[in-house]
Design a protein around this motif. Structure first.
Motif, PDB file in Angstrom:
ATOM      1  N   ARG A  59     -21.537  82.650  48.496  1.00 24.25           N
ATOM      2  CA  ARG A  59     -21.841  81.817  47.322  1.00 24.25           C
ATOM      3  C   ARG A  59     -21.683  82.627  46.037  1.00 24.25           C
ATOM      4  O   ARG A  59     -21.118  82.136  45.058  1.00 24.25           O
ATOM      5  CB  ARG A  59     -23.256  81.237  47.428  1.00 24.25           C
ATOM      6  CG  ARG A  59     -23.396  80.154  48.480  1.00 24.25           C
ATOM      7  CD  ARG A  59     -24.739  79.436  48.365  1.00 24.25           C
ATOM      8  NE  ARG A  59     -25.877  80.331  48.446  1.00 24.25           N
ATOM      9  CZ  ARG A  59     -26.485  80.707  49.578  1.00 24.25           C
ATOM     10  NH1 ARG A  59     -26.056  80.247  50.742  1.00 24.25           N
ATOM     11  NH2 ARG A  59     -27.528  81.516  49.553  1.00 24.25           N
ATOM     12  N   TRP A  60     -22.160  83.872  46.040  1.00 20.65           N
ATOM     13  CA  TRP A  60     -22.042  84.730  44.874  1.00 20.65           C
ATOM     14  C   TRP A  60     -20.577  84.989  44.537  1.00 20.65           C
ATOM     15  O   TRP A  60     -20.169  84.901  43.387  1.00 20.65           O
ATOM     16  CB  TRP A  60     -22.776  86.051  45.126  1.00 20.65           C
ATOM     17  CG  TRP A  60     -22.719  86.993  43.971  1.00 20.65           C
ATOM     18  CD1 TRP A  60     -23.568  87.034  42.920  1.00 20.65           C
ATOM     19  CD2 TRP A  60     -21.738  88.012  43.740  1.00 20.65           C
ATOM     20  NE1 TRP A  60     -23.183  88.034  42.052  1.00 20.65           N
ATOM     21  CE2 TRP A  60     -22.062  88.643  42.535  1.00 20.65           C
ATOM     22  CE3 TRP A  60     -20.628  88.458  44.443  1.00 20.65           C
ATOM     23  CZ2 TRP A  60     -21.316  89.696  42.010  1.00 20.65           C
ATOM     24  CZ3 TRP A  60     -19.879  89.497  43.919  1.00 20.65           C
ATOM     25  CH2 TRP A  60     -20.228  90.104  42.724  1.00 20.65           C
ATOM     26  N   LEU A  61     -19.795  85.290  45.562  1.00 19.62           N
ATOM     27  CA  LEU A  61     -18.381  85.571  45.359  1.00 19.62           C
ATOM     28  C   LEU A  61     -17.634  84.340  44.853  1.00 19.62           C
ATOM     29  O   LEU A  61     -16.810  84.435  43.949  1.00 19.62           O
ATOM     30  CB  LEU A  61     -17.774  86.067  46.677  1.00 19.62           C
ATOM     31  CG  LEU A  61     -16.439  86.760  46.622  1.00 19.62           C
ATOM     32  CD1 LEU A  61     -16.490  87.974  45.706  1.00 19.62           C
ATOM     33  CD2 LEU A  61     -16.029  87.208  48.021  1.00 19.62           C
ATOM     34  N   GLU A  62     -17.948  83.190  45.418  1.00 17.61           N
ATOM     35  CA  GLU A  62     -17.318  81.940  44.978  1.00 17.61           C
ATOM     36  C   GLU A  62     -17.660  81.648  43.512  1.00 17.61           C
ATOM     37  O   GLU A  62     -16.791  81.292  42.727  1.00 17.61           O
ATOM     38  CB  GLU A  62     -17.755  80.771  45.866  1.00 17.61           C
ATOM     39  CG  GLU A  62     -17.153  79.436  45.492  1.00 17.61           C
ATOM     40  CD  GLU A  62     -15.647  79.377  45.645  1.00 17.61           C
ATOM     41  OE1 GLU A  62     -14.998  78.661  44.855  1.00 17.61           O
ATOM     42  OE2 GLU A  62     -15.098  80.044  46.543  1.00 17.61           O
ATOM     43  N   ALA A  63     -18.918  81.833  43.148  1.00 19.59           N
ATOM     44  CA  ALA A  63     -19.337  81.597  41.760  1.00 19.59           C
ATOM     45  C   ALA A  63     -18.621  82.566  40.821  1.00 19.59           C
ATOM     46  O   ALA A  63     -18.166  82.178  39.740  1.00 19.59           O
ATOM     47  CB  ALA A  63     -20.850  81.751  41.625  1.00 19.59           C
ATOM     48  N   ARG A  64     -18.507  83.795  41.235  1.00 15.13           N
ATOM     49  CA  ARG A  64     -17.818  84.801  40.410  1.00 15.13           C
ATOM     50  C   ARG A  64     -16.337  84.457  40.287  1.00 15.13           C
ATOM     51  O   ARG A  64     -15.751  84.599  39.221  1.00 15.13           O
ATOM     52  CB  ARG A  64     -18.007  86.170  41.034  1.00 15.13           C
ATOM     53  CG  ARG A  64     -17.384  87.256  40.238  1.00 15.13           C
ATOM     54  CD  ARG A  64     -18.204  88.492  40.313  1.00 15.13           C
ATOM     55  NE  ARG A  64     -17.528  89.543  39.606  1.00 15.13           N
ATOM     56  CZ  ARG A  64     -18.078  90.269  38.672  1.00 15.13           C
ATOM     57  NH1 ARG A  64     -19.329  90.057  38.358  1.00 15.13           N
ATOM     58  NH2 ARG A  64     -17.409  91.202  38.065  1.00 15.13           N
TER      59      ARG A  64
END
Length: 82
Positions: A59-64
């Motif tokens: 989720r963090w990577l997708e948001a970034r």
């Protein structure tokens, strides 16, 4: 007097140690933030140990990625297809 490359005088072990320390510091930070996890949780120092992205990490990577993509100009996004 000719200018010499200072980096060539530095022992390679110092540069390697610095990079290795930075890498392991980053891995430990990702583990602490629960963005990655051990593949063998019971044996963190196993020579076979690997790391995998957690759901939180995905989720963090997708948001970034979304944030970075929105910053690109239209021509850059068009060139991304090539």
């Amino acid at each position: 007097m000719a200018e010499q490359d200072v980096s060539s005088k530095r022992p390679k072990s110092i540069a390697t140690t610095s990079v290795t320390s930075t890498m392991w510091g980053s891995v430990n930070e990702l583990l602490d933030d629960e963005l990655v996890e051990y593949t063998i949780p019971d044996k963190p120092s196993s020579r076979l140990q690997k790391y995998r992205l957690t759901d939180k990490g995905r989720r963090w990577l997708e948001a970034r990625w979304q944030k970075q993509s929105s910053r690109r100009s239209r021509p850059e996004r068009a060139l991304q297809r090539f």
